[in-house]
Write an enzyme that holds these catalytic residues in place. Structure first.
Site, mmCIF file in Angstrom:
data_model
loop_
_atom_site.group_PDB
_atom_site.id
_atom_site.type_symbol
_atom_site.label_atom_id
_atom_site.label_comp_id
_atom_site.label_asym_id
_atom_site.label_seq_id
_atom_site.Cartn_x
_atom_site.Cartn_y
_atom_site.Cartn_z
ATOM 1 C CG ASN A 30 -3.664 -4.773 2.822
ATOM 2 O OD1 ASN A 30 -3.490 -4.704 1.610
ATOM 3 N ND2 ASN A 30 -2.672 -4.674 3.690
ATOM 4 N NE ARG A 66 -2.112 -1.464 3.504
ATOM 5 C CZ ARG A 66 -2.500 -1.371 4.771
ATOM 6 N NH1 ARG A 66 -3.697 -0.843 5.044
ATOM 7 N NH2 ARG A 66 -1.720 -1.777 5.750
#
Length: 696
Positions: A640, A622
């Site tokens: 996520n 990320r």
């Protein structure tokens, strides 16, 4: 600095060989037009040309004892003959001009792009550019360490050429390397000229230099490697001395005497050896005239396919008006029908023009006349120097000013900021190397070297990197004294195509602290514009430049205060203007991209949902994605989550189609620890987000 006007005619024509005007045959009578040969692959009649007549005699040339650059003299004489004026500056830079046009030359070439000059000199980049356009080039690689290069050579199983990746004039080049001992010596020889070394397939055939002007082949000659022919009585050493005595009578070769004997050394042959009568002994492995080679004019004998190949290679470097294309015509014994007749070895951005004018054998071709004619033809209008009247047109605010940490200062930030600006305009980016890339706009393309666009000319680059020259030519107020600078402030002005797009006040730090950069573009007084105008003229009108101006107050009339321009740079730091210490940053990279591609500001954003599966959680994906999104001017979010008890990464990305397609390609690889099995994309409505967030 001096001027030569069109009324000052040359007393003699230095291009005239005894008994023959330029363009007339000199010992080699031919009637064939270039490219009129049959379709069968045939060897060039180099030996026949050399045997048909004695070596050309230029002993009466007025340039034989000249101490100046002969190529420049030939060009200046050609200009004067056409009624043009000439002004010589310094360091091989001169202008040719009339009332309508001024063209700046650096040595033999007019208005060369600094970016394309760099790419031509970096042989591996040049090969990549040509190969992408289907131009035949030898296979090979670029290496920094010896062991990797040696392994490549061993696997190739054929003789190779070893040469510096960054070089010219045949320096550091060894051809026909066939065993490991030769390879070791060739590697050491090349590394003296460049940290990176090219090892490539050795093409068996004839080395030809073709001069291409504005995309058209104009001259061609073979450079025979340094050699002697035995008479059964004299040693190689004595025969070389005799050869050099002849070279001293050629204005083009007189300074490049035969001094290199690497091929003899590789074969263990002594200079005291007496070769048999008629025995040809090659001395050097390369054919460059700087290494003792001789020139044989073969333009009238080249197959049209070879001329076409050279012209295609030259067109890969549109920022270079004149190039010397080095081509190997494949030997008839190994050529196969349907395969290329020749391979491009390299492209020289500033080829010598004297070898075409003063060939050792064959007729002269007046390249200087053709080059000057091209520069002052209607098609050559783009070569003229000049700039638009300067105006203040400040760049808009920079949207990503909160993410300074993503951009490291230095060359990497130049590349990142311009590519981010390109993606924001839906402009695809084609990387060629770490610091060279191409932007593909809707109507035109532009090649960049770091932060410098292809429109910056080599002459401007040379001048702005010469401190002594700058001190002589940069403007200052009347009566300005160096002592005034102590009481003045330093301002950095960023100028793109004559437009002042940003201005910074740079305050020096105290006690070793770094300086402070303050954006002051809104305060600039219009009286700064004539100063910009003078500066651009002095440095030959680069389209992109950073100017250091010392003045008391940028908001006051410059006519009422002392001032001095102290520096100008053609690859100024974009980072300073995007991320000032005080004030809002300006999107100068965006202004540069739009200027280079001649496009209006436009935003065509789309929004897509990405779902990534595989090892995508717990690997820093990320944060990696956020940084890449910022570099692509993409907003949105990433998180996520679990789907059917399987960890996935979900992201919503909003940006231009070019940016999202580029990020898609990166996501399929991901950060180092990730393993991406699939990427699913689906369209979403745009949300107007301006930042990128990590959720959860």
């Amino acid at each position: 600095m001096h001027e030569m006007t069109g009324d000052q005619k040359a007393a003699t024509d230095p291009t005239r060989s005894p008994g023959a005007a330029v363009g007339e045959d000199q010992g080699t009578a031919t009637t064939a037009d270039p490219g009129s040969r049959s379709a069968a692959q045939e060897a060039l009649p180099v030996a026949a040309i050399m045997q048909a007549c004695a070596e050309n005699d230029y002993s009466s040339s007025p340039l034989l004892h000249s101490q100046d650059d002969i190529g420049i003299q030939l060009l200046c004489n050609a200009a004067v003959a056409k009624g043009l004026d000439v002004r010589y500056h310094r360091r091989l830079i001169f202008e040719v001009f009339n009332r309508q046009r001024r063209v700046i030359f650096r040595q033999n070439s007019p208005a060369n792009s600094a970016v394309y000059t760099y790419c031509a000199r970096q042989k591996h980049i040049a090969k990549q550019i040509m190969a992408a356009e289907g131009v035949p080039v030898p296979s090979g690689g670029v290496f920094q360490d010896y062991e990797t290069a040696l392994y490549f050579f061993q696997q190739a199983g054929v003789p190779v050429t070893v040469k510096p990746a960054n070089g010219s004039s045949g320096l550091g080049v060894t051809s026909g390397v066939a065993d490991e001992a030769e390879f070791a010596n060739a590697w050491t020889f090349a590394r003296k000229e460049s940290r990176t070394v090219v090892v490539e397939q050795n093409i068996v055939g004839q080395d030809v230099r073709i001069i291409v002007i504005a995309g058209k082949a104009e001259a061609a000659y073979v450079r025979e490697p340094a050699h002697v022919v035995g008479d059964g009585q004299h040693s190689i050493r004595v025969l070389v001395d005799k050869k050099n005595a002849v070279r001293k009578k050629n204005p083009s070769l007189r300074l490049d005497l035969i001094k290199r004997f690497d091929l003899l050394e590789r074969k263990g042959i002594s200079l005291d050896t007496v070769p048999a009568a008629g025995e040809k002994v090659q001395l050097a492995s390369v054919a460059n005239t700087s290494a003792g080679g001789e020139t044989v004019q073969v333009f009238d004998h080249l197959h049209k396919d070879l001329l076409t190949t050279a012209e295609r290679a030259a067109r890969c470097f549109p920022g270079l008006v004149q190039v010397g294309v080095d081509l190997i015509q494949v030997a008839p014994s190994v050529w196969k029908a349907g395969s290329p007749r020749g391979y491009i070895i390299e492209v020289n951005s500033n080829p010598g023009i004297c070898d075409a004018v003063f060939p050792s054998y064959g007729r002269a071709i007046d390249v200087p006349d053709r080059l000057i004619a091209q520069a002052f033809s209607p098609e050559g209008a783009g070569l003229a120097t000049g700039h638009a009247e300067p105006v203040i047109a400040l760049a808009e605010s920079y949207a990503s000013h909160h993410y300074e940490q993503v951009f490291s200062e230095g060359e990497a930030s130049q590349v990142s900021l311009i590519q981010q600006a390109a993606y924001a305009q839906n402009v695809p980016v084609e990387p060629l190397s770490k610091n060279v890339f191409r932007l593909v706009g809707p109507t035109r393309q532009c090649l960049f070297l770091s932060g410098m666009p292809e429109g910056v000319r080599m002459v401007s680059r040379k001048v702005t990197r010469n401190r002594v020259w700058l001190d002589d030519i940069l403007p200052a107020s009347a009566g300005y004294k160096a002592a005034n600078r102590q009481s003045l402030h330093r301002f950095r002005l960023l100028v793109i195509d004559g437009k002042l797009v940003s201005a910074l006040l740079i305050r020096p730090g105290e006690r070793g602290e770094s300086s402070t950069r303050i954006e002051v573009g809104d305060l600039v007084h219009a009286s700064v514009l004539p100063i910009i105008d003078q500066t651009l003229t002095a440095i030959f009108d680069p389209p992109f430049v950073g100017i250091d101006l010392y003045a008391a107050d940028i908001s006051r009339d410059m006519g009422e205060q002392p001032w001095q321009v102290t520096d100008a740079v053609c690859n100024p730091r974009l980072y300073w203007h995007h991320f000032p210490d005080q004030g809002d940053g300006r999107d100068v990279a965006g202004a540069l991209v739009r200027s280079a591609l001649k496009m209006e500001p436009r935003v065509q954003k789309v929004c897509e949902r990405f779902v990534l599966r595989g090892a995508v959680q717990g690997v820093g994906f990320r944060r990696w994605l956020k940084n890449k999104a910022l570099l692509h001017s993409i907003s949105g979010w990433a998180r996520n989550r679990q789907q059917n008890d399987v960890g996935i990464l979900e992201a919503v990305l909003e940006g231009t189609p070019a940016a999202i397609d580029s990020l898609d390609a990166l996501c399929r690889q991901g950060p180092d620890l990730a393993r991406v099995e699939s990427v699913e994309r689906s369209e979403q409505p745009c949300t107007g987000k301006t930042r990128f967030n990590i959720i959860g």
